[in-house]
Design an enzyme around this catalytic site. Structure first.
Site: not given
Length: 908
Positions: A291, A337, A620
């Protein structure tokens, strides 16, 4: 005897400096005009290795899969499955096993993303290259190129290696490395001192594309030594770390496991001490363990994240890792950017200045417009759309707006010579043949103001305006964030023999300011960031003045804006001062490199900030890997950036990032709501057995094991899942970002779940149980077993306990929908899935209570009308008491923020 082939040394020879004088570079590379010999090329291939991007050996699939299967939450679910099999509930056991395997497989797929990014990098390399060897031209495999090879480059070719031009010139698309969309000119000549490598006008780089011209070049770097290979190496070294949610789930799993085991063992011992048969005590302990193990925790979290993913996809953000949705919610810094993300990536003419008239419009501006359109190479297609360099497209469109609508066909017919843009001279010029009846050629020049004005005489400036005044005007336009170009002309009696003879003694026609306007929705998005306590930094390859102007226009710079003009030169200690220990300013990092972005992400991470980093180029990829959330551009971004990123913006829009942050906060809140919901049921499920144990058996067990399992697995699941789709609370973007160290389970949540909602539910449930027994005349200690007079009353009482917990679940679910606001503010009926879940659990309970087959299986009995009326009040009581508690908390917060006593009017 056959000798083994030479092996590449562990460290190849030091790389030559590509910027040294060409004669010295040729000598260092050991090559001349005839190129390398075939045998020398083979030897160098053995030393330097193939010219290709290679990925390092990754962890085996089986080892990764084993690690996922041993995740703390997975271990907890394994234990829950084992207990389910022990309790002879095989269907439940197999279902839990399936959940573990599905989640492990999904996590395994995410671990492979870095390798996919490196594989995508390799696709940028061409398959073949044309090379001069032994004085002849050959087509060779690009991976067989070596330092010292002479390669030939033409329009449409992919550059096969890093090389220095020795003859001719080309126009190259470097966007995959620099992130700037405009092609650049590269030509043979001496190096420019002080220029970053990527801006050096005599170098071309592996993986970029030649968009025009012809050239010969000498290779100085191949494979992992190229700029492309270096980025690939950075991408592989920056492995993805666990998200904040993944780390928190581990802590929650251990906490729940400890509570479940402790409760099970404690009640096993208590049952044994009070003389309960060992079998009964063991079964009840197993029931409590099952439970208290939240089998639905991971599926519910997954659903909440999946809902967030679908919502974001409709709003322009594709999230590739589910946990990234929650990570967005904890973001504290966004590094973005400029071009295309904050701006529209659509250059336009913003201002024009002419000698003697300044920015005043008139016939003189039409002459300026006609000249700047003449000095372009853009073309127009059948539909009238312009194609070419974005700057020149803006000039042609701006010329039409100024009254000098250009005829591009006539422009080309009149042109007799074209001197392309030279990055050293920073000029472009075109020579126009004389008009009918005329005898002078006209040279039109455009370029950087300092270059054009240096070749303009005071007399040529005209109308008393000297060159110094034109320089002041150019500086003023630049401070406004514009890209400034100067336009001049000159009349010549005959075509010049050399360019240097033509581009001098110019007459200044004027200055033009070009501007890439910000997206209209960005300013509001930045304000939402500031309201939510997020800092926004700009990391761009552009110059500082332009980026700073855009930043100020969209509202970046709170409380002040710092501009780092040459961010490549910033040291780690300076970054610490700028980003962490210094004033809480927002920063423009101008002229950034791949390492700059990576260093910024590393610095912020090292100090506990949650970082979202945008990017679109191959350069990047390392920073996108390193940031908690790498955000790639879907329209303008490269494949490598999209592979490396966690989220891809299909609209390239900064505002979508802010929407994603809000969605992430909502998901995190919903996970906390679900945890409160499941924790609240521990108390009413444990208290009945505690009453039985403390009464030494004089009070019969108010709840059976199968009834606990029916609650935990049958009635609880759908409402819990529905809480994962709850809408955001009011003010979700008005609070500061949470700390990365903050636990997903707070003491306040435990008090609310276990001590408040759970305690109220336990009192109500036990009230219903004792009401049924006392109504039947039961006294403590009376027998209630099979065959006794009170046995049916006992079955009815345990059924009342079971049904009471279910109805308390309804109240808990409605209360858990909001942590601070009132239910009315978010809408009582706004979560349709929750309403369906409540209807299902009520119908499921009715089946177990009234269908004879299930009555026998779960030990239930039909409830009389008065008991039904009693337990029907439980949801309202549970929700109502929590609504009062939240109202009290809101009042306390308001009094703390505004200490003016109630009823006392403030002085105006």
């Amino acid at each position: 005897m056959r000798h083994p082939a030479p092996q590449p040394p562990s460290t190849p020879a030091p790389e030559p400096d590509p910027l040294e004088p060409l004669a010295l570079l040729r000598r260092e590379l050991g090559t001349g005009a005839r190129g390398l010999s075939g045998r020398e090329a083979e030897r160098r291939l053995a030393v330097y290795g193939p010219n290709e991007v290679r990925s390092t050996a990754g962890e085996s699939v089986w080892r990764e899969l084993t690690r996922q299967l041993a995740h703390p939450l997975a271990l907890l679910l394994w234990a829950a499955a084992a207990l389910a099999f022990i309790a002879d509930i095989a269907v439940l056991g197999w279902a839990i096993v399936a959940v573990v395997l599905v989640n492990a497989g999904f996590a395994l797929l995410q671990e492979r993303q870095a390798e996919h990014a490196v594989e995508t990098l390799a696709r940028y390399l061409p398959e073949h290259a044309r090379v001069v060897r032994d004085g002849s031209t050959f087509d060779v495999l690009a991976k067989e190129l070596v330092p010292g090879d002479i390669v030939l480059i033409e329009e449409g070719d992919k550059i096969p290696a890093d090389a220095r031009l020795t003859e001719g010139g080309v126009e190259a698309d470097l966007s995959m490395l620099t992130g700037e969309s405009a092609p650049v000119d590269r030509c043979a000549g001496p190096a420019l001192p002080g220029k970053p490598l990527l801006e050096e006008p005599n170098l071309v780089f592996s993986g970029t594309t030649c968009t025009g011209g012809q050239a010969q070049a000498i290779v100085f770097a191949t494979g992992s030594h190229t700029e492309l290979g270096r980025i690939a190496a950075l991408s592989q070294r920056t492995r993805r770390e666990s998200s904040p949610l993944e780390q928190q789930v581990k802590r929650v799993a251990w906490l729940i496991a400890a509570v479940a085991v402790a409760v099970g063992v404690a009640f096993l011992l208590i049952g044994w001490m009070i003389g309960l048969p060992l079998t009964d005590a063991l079964m009840f302990a197993i029931g409590l363990l099952v439970a208290n193990v939240p089998e639905g925790l991971l599926p519910t979290i997954t659903l909440a994240l999946a809902v967030g993913v679908r919502l974001l996809a409709r709003q322009g953000a594709v999230v590739k890792r589910l946990s990234a949705v929650e990570t967005l919610g904890s973001t504290s810094v966004i590094c973005t950017d400029k071009t295309g993300t904050l701006t529209q990536n659509r250059m336009r003419l913003q201002a024009a200045w002419t000698p003697g008239h300044g920015t005043e419009a008139g016939p003189w501006t039409a002459r300026l417009a006609e000249a700047m359109a003449e000095c372009t190479t853009v073309t127009r297609d059948e539909r009238g759309d312009l194609h070419g360099d974005p700057t020149e497209e803006a000039l042609v469109a701006g010329a039409a707006a100024l009254g000098g609508a250009p005829d591009l066909t006539r422009r080309d017919e009149r042109r007799t010579a074209l001197f392309r843009f030279d990055p050293r001279l920073r000029l472009m010029s075109t020579l126009i043949r004389p008009e009918p009846g005329g005898d002078h050629f006209r040279l039109v020049v455009k370029g950087a103001p300092e270059s054009v004005l240096a070749r303009t005489t005071d007399a040529g400036a005209g109308n008393g305006h000297d060159v110094s005044q034109a320089r002041a005007a150019a500086d003023d336009l630049a401070r406004q964030g514009m890209r400034v170009l100067a336009v001049a002309d000159r009349e010549l009696p005959e075509p010049p023999e050399h360019r240097e003879q033509a581009e001098r003694e110019l007459r200044l026609l004027g200055l033009v300011g070009l501007y890439d306007p910000p997206r209209p929705e960005v300013a509001a998005a930045v304000r939402r960031c500031h309201d939510a306590g997020l800092r926004v930094h700009i990391v761009t390859g552009d110059n500082g003045a332009t980026a700073a102007a855009v930043a100020r226009e969209v509202g970046i710079g709170r409380p002040e804006l710092l501009v780092i003009q040459e961010s490549e030169k910033v040291t780690d200690r300076e970054l610490d001062d700028l980003l962490i220990t210094g004033p809480e300013s927002e920063i423009v990092f101008a002229r950034s490199s791949p390492e700059t972005k990576l260093k910024v992400a590393d610095t912020l991470r090292a100090h506990g900030r949650i970082v979202a980093m945008t990017g679109d180029g191959v350069n990047d990829a390392p920073a996108l890997h390193r940031a908690h959330i790498g955000v790639a551009m879907g329209r303008s971004g490269t494949d490598v950036a999209r592979e490396a990123a966690t989220m891809v913006l299909t609209d390239d829009n900064f505002a979508t990032i802010v929407t994603a942050v809000e969605s992430g906060r909502r998901v995190y809140d919903n996970v906390r709501k679900f945890i409160v919901y499941i924790f609240a049921h521990l108390t009413p499920e444990a208290v009945p057995f505690l009453v039985f144990a403390l009464s030494a058996g004089t009070v019969p067990l108010p709840l059976t094991v199968l009834q606990i399992l029916a609650i935990d697995l049958g009635t609880e699941t759908l409402p819990a899942l529905a809480l994962g789709r709850e809408r955001a609370e009011p003010g979700v973007m008005k609070r500061p970002p949470r700390s990365s160290r903050q636990s997903i389970i707070s003491p306040a949540m435990l008090v609310r779940g276990w001590g408040y909602l759970g305690a109220v539910s336990a009192v109500l449930v036990m009230t219903g149980y004792f009401y049924v027994l006392w109504r039947a005349g039961w006294q403590p200690g009376d027998p209630t077993g099979p065959g006794s007079d009170l046995h049916h009353a006992y079955l009815t009482a345990t059924t009342a306990t079971f049904a009471g917990i279910v109805t308390c679940q309804v109240g808990t679910a409605m209360a858990a929908r909001t942590e601070h606001a009132s239910l009315r503010q978010i809408g009582v009926f706004s979560n349709t899935l929750l309403l369906y879940g409540i209807a299902f659990e009520i119908a499921f309970t009715a089946v177990l209570v009234y269908v004879p087959l299930f009555q026998h299986m779960f030990g239930t009995a039909a409830l009389p009308a008065d008991v039904i009326a009693l337990i029907t009040c439980f949801p309202v009581i549970v929700w109502g008491t929590d609504e009062i508690r939240r109202w009290t908390v809101r009042r306390r917060v308001l009094r703390r923020e505004d200490p003016t006593p109630a009823g006392v009017e403030k002085r105006r």
